[in-house]
Motif scaffolding. Structure first.
Motif, mmCIF file in Angstrom:
data_model
loop_
_atom_site.group_PDB
_atom_site.id
_atom_site.type_symbol
_atom_site.label_atom_id
_atom_site.label_comp_id
_atom_site.label_asym_id
_atom_site.label_seq_id
_atom_site.Cartn_x
_atom_site.Cartn_y
_atom_site.Cartn_z
ATOM 1 N N GLY A 105 0.184 12.071 -0.193
ATOM 2 C CA GLY A 105 0.580 10.794 -0.776
ATOM 3 C C GLY A 105 0.824 9.682 0.227
ATOM 4 N N LEU A 106 0.603 9.961 1.504
ATOM 5 C CA LEU A 106 0.860 8.957 2.534
ATOM 6 C C LEU A 106 -0.090 7.768 2.416
ATOM 7 C CD1 LEU A 106 2.529 8.098 4.933
ATOM 8 C CD2 LEU A 106 1.152 9.604 6.372
ATOM 9 N N GLY A 107 -1.350 8.027 2.105
ATOM 10 C CA GLY A 107 -2.304 6.930 1.928
ATOM 11 C C GLY A 107 -1.889 6.000 0.802
ATOM 12 N N LYS A 108 -1.426 6.564 -0.309
ATOM 13 C CA LYS A 108 -0.970 5.739 -1.437
ATOM 14 C C LYS A 108 0.280 4.956 -1.057
ATOM 15 C CE LYS A 108 -2.929 8.526 -5.104
ATOM 16 N NZ LYS A 108 -2.696 9.413 -6.233
ATOM 17 N N ALA A 125 -3.815 -14.912 -4.450
ATOM 18 C CA ALA A 125 -5.183 -15.019 -3.935
ATOM 19 C C ALA A 125 -5.857 -13.650 -3.948
ATOM 20 C CB ALA A 125 -5.169 -15.565 -2.516
ATOM 21 N N PRO A 126 -7.171 -13.611 -4.060
ATOM 22 C CA PRO A 126 -7.882 -12.335 -3.995
ATOM 23 C C PRO A 126 -7.570 -11.585 -2.705
ATOM 24 C CG PRO A 126 -9.352 -14.058 -4.765
ATOM 25 C CD PRO A 126 -8.084 -14.730 -4.310
ATOM 26 N N GLN A 127 -7.589 -10.259 -2.791
ATOM 27 C CA GLN A 127 -7.338 -9.373 -1.653
ATOM 28 C C GLN A 127 -8.619 -8.598 -1.369
ATOM 29 O OE1 GLN A 127 -4.066 -7.176 -3.317
ATOM 30 N NE2 GLN A 127 -2.602 -8.806 -2.888
ATOM 31 N N TRP A 128 -8.861 -8.287 -0.093
ATOM 32 C CA TRP A 128 -10.143 -7.758 0.340
ATOM 33 C C TRP A 128 -9.998 -6.469 1.140
ATOM 34 C CZ3 TRP A 128 -14.522 -10.461 -1.102
ATOM 35 C CH2 TRP A 128 -14.301 -11.712 -1.643
ATOM 36 N N ILE A 129 -11.041 -5.647 1.067
ATOM 37 C CA ILE A 129 -11.140 -4.422 1.862
ATOM 38 C C ILE A 129 -12.626 -4.170 2.127
ATOM 39 C CG2 ILE A 129 -10.860 -1.909 1.877
ATOM 40 C CD1 ILE A 129 -8.515 -2.227 -0.016
ATOM 41 N N GLN A 139 -12.608 5.011 -1.257
ATOM 42 C CA GLN A 139 -13.036 4.151 -2.354
ATOM 43 C C GLN A 139 -12.260 4.467 -3.627
ATOM 44 O OE1 GLN A 139 -17.359 3.966 -2.841
ATOM 45 N NE2 GLN A 139 -17.556 4.331 -0.647
ATOM 46 N N ALA A 140 -12.037 5.742 -3.901
ATOM 47 C CA ALA A 140 -11.285 6.135 -5.093
ATOM 48 C C ALA A 140 -9.870 5.563 -5.051
ATOM 49 C CB ALA A 140 -11.254 7.656 -5.227
ATOM 50 N N LEU A 141 -9.239 5.623 -3.876
ATOM 51 C CA LEU A 141 -7.898 5.053 -3.734
ATOM 52 C C LEU A 141 -7.934 3.551 -4.003
ATOM 53 C CD1 LEU A 141 -4.896 5.097 -2.899
ATOM 54 C CD2 LEU A 141 -5.674 4.905 -0.518
ATOM 55 N N TYR A 142 -8.875 2.862 -3.396
ATOM 56 C CA TYR A 142 -8.952 1.409 -3.563
ATOM 57 C C TYR A 142 -9.283 1.017 -5.005
ATOM 58 C CZ TYR A 142 -9.197 1.711 1.538
ATOM 59 O OH TYR A 142 -8.953 1.994 2.854
ATOM 60 N N LEU A 143 -10.205 1.721 -5.621
ATOM 61 C CA LEU A 143 -10.556 1.411 -7.007
ATOM 62 C C LEU A 143 -9.371 1.651 -7.933
ATOM 63 C CD1 LEU A 143 -14.198 2.873 -7.102
ATOM 64 C CD2 LEU A 143 -13.519 0.462 -6.934
ATOM 65 N N SER A 144 -8.570 2.668 -7.642
ATOM 66 C CA SER A 144 -7.387 2.954 -8.467
ATOM 67 C C SER A 144 -6.353 1.840 -8.379
ATOM 68 C CB SER A 144 -6.756 4.294 -8.068
ATOM 69 O OG SER A 144 -6.006 4.164 -6.857
ATOM 70 N N GLN A 145 -6.446 1.010 -7.356
ATOM 71 C CA GLN A 145 -5.518 -0.098 -7.163
ATOM 72 C C GLN A 145 -6.089 -1.431 -7.666
ATOM 73 O OE1 GLN A 145 -2.316 0.386 -6.038
ATOM 74 N NE2 GLN A 145 -2.926 2.518 -6.272
ATOM 75 N N GLY A 146 -7.220 -1.376 -8.346
ATOM 76 C CA GLY A 146 -7.778 -2.585 -8.947
ATOM 77 C C GLY A 146 -8.846 -3.291 -8.133
ATOM 78 N N PHE A 147 -9.268 -2.697 -7.024
ATOM 79 C CA PHE A 147 -10.361 -3.290 -6.253
ATOM 80 C C PHE A 147 -11.687 -2.963 -6.919
ATOM 81 C CE2 PHE A 147 -6.968 -3.310 -3.221
ATOM 82 C CZ PHE A 147 -7.205 -4.414 -2.417
ATOM 83 N N GLU A 148 -12.648 -3.863 -6.743
ATOM 84 C CA GLU A 148 -14.000 -3.611 -7.246
ATOM 85 C C GLU A 148 -15.006 -4.052 -6.197
ATOM 86 O OE1 GLU A 148 -14.287 -5.832 -10.859
ATOM 87 O OE2 GLU A 148 -14.305 -7.751 -9.849
ATOM 88 N N ARG A 170 -8.794 -9.056 -7.531
ATOM 89 C CA ARG A 170 -8.419 -10.395 -8.016
ATOM 90 C C ARG A 170 -7.168 -10.253 -8.879
ATOM 91 N NH1 ARG A 170 -13.042 -13.088 -6.568
ATOM 92 N NH2 ARG A 170 -14.919 -11.848 -6.625
ATOM 93 N N LEU A 171 -6.147 -11.003 -8.532
ATOM 94 C CA LEU A 171 -4.858 -10.892 -9.219
ATOM 95 C C LEU A 171 -4.748 -11.874 -10.358
ATOM 96 C CD1 LEU A 171 -2.654 -10.491 -6.046
ATOM 97 C CD2 LEU A 171 -3.591 -8.719 -7.502
#
Length: 171
Positions: A105-108, A125-129, A139-148, A170-171
């Motif tokens: 769970g450290l990554g989360k 403002a939009p956030q980027w990775i 990618q799974a972690l980032y997508l789970s946080q709303g990134f596309e 995008r918030l």
């Protein structure tokens, strides 16, 4: 686990941690000379000292006992995308966890720290990775946080060019 702001005294440990975690994750992809060139260019103590001194950058290092096990870096967006504006948008630039610490769970937890800083610093403002196209776990972690996924680019590691995805939240 202790999550600490990176200070100058942490630089030698951070340099080694960065080289170790990048190598654990990606060394198998590159010729040794490309990997060595990239590590020396990106994670040399002198380079990290300059980046850490930049007040626009946000760094954290994680210790378990006396061992550094993870780190993250955020700052103004630097990805090659037409909508990415470094004057008003931020990027999660690096989030690495030692292989021995993954799955705990450290990554989360670090992702939450990073997103909190991006929210506080850049508001709505939009956030980027940027993420390697074959790093499905990240990618799974980032997508789970709303990134596309909003784009692609090539990231140089020595003479090797990696196919990378640009993700945006995008918030």
């Amino acid at each position: 686990m202790r999550i600490l702001p990176v200070e100058p005294a942490h630089i030698p440990v951070l340099s080694q941690l960065a080289m170790d975690t990048f190598s654990e994750t990606f060394a198998h992809l590159y010729p040794p000379e490309d990997l060595t060139a990239f590590l020396e260019k990106s994670y040399a103590p002198e380079k990290l000292a300059v980046e850490i001194a930049d007040t626009a950058q946000f760094w954290r290092i994680v210790y378990e006992g006396d061992e550094a096990v993870a780190y993250l870096q955020c700052g103004p967006v630097g990805l090659p995308h037409a909508e990415a504006d470094p004057t008003r948008m931020g990027e999660l630039k690096r989030l690495y966890v030692r292989g021995s610490q993954q799955g705990k769970g450290l990554g989360k937890m670090l992702m939450a720290v990073a997103l909190g800083w991006l929210d506080e610093t850049y508001g709505q403002a939009p956030q980027w990775i940027g993420v390697w196209s074959e790093n499905h776990k990240a990618q799974a972690l980032y997508l789970s946080q709303g990134f596309e996924k909003v784009g692609e680019y090539q990231f140089p590691v020595g003479q090797t060019l990696d196919d990378e995805f640009i993700l945006c939240r995008r918030l």
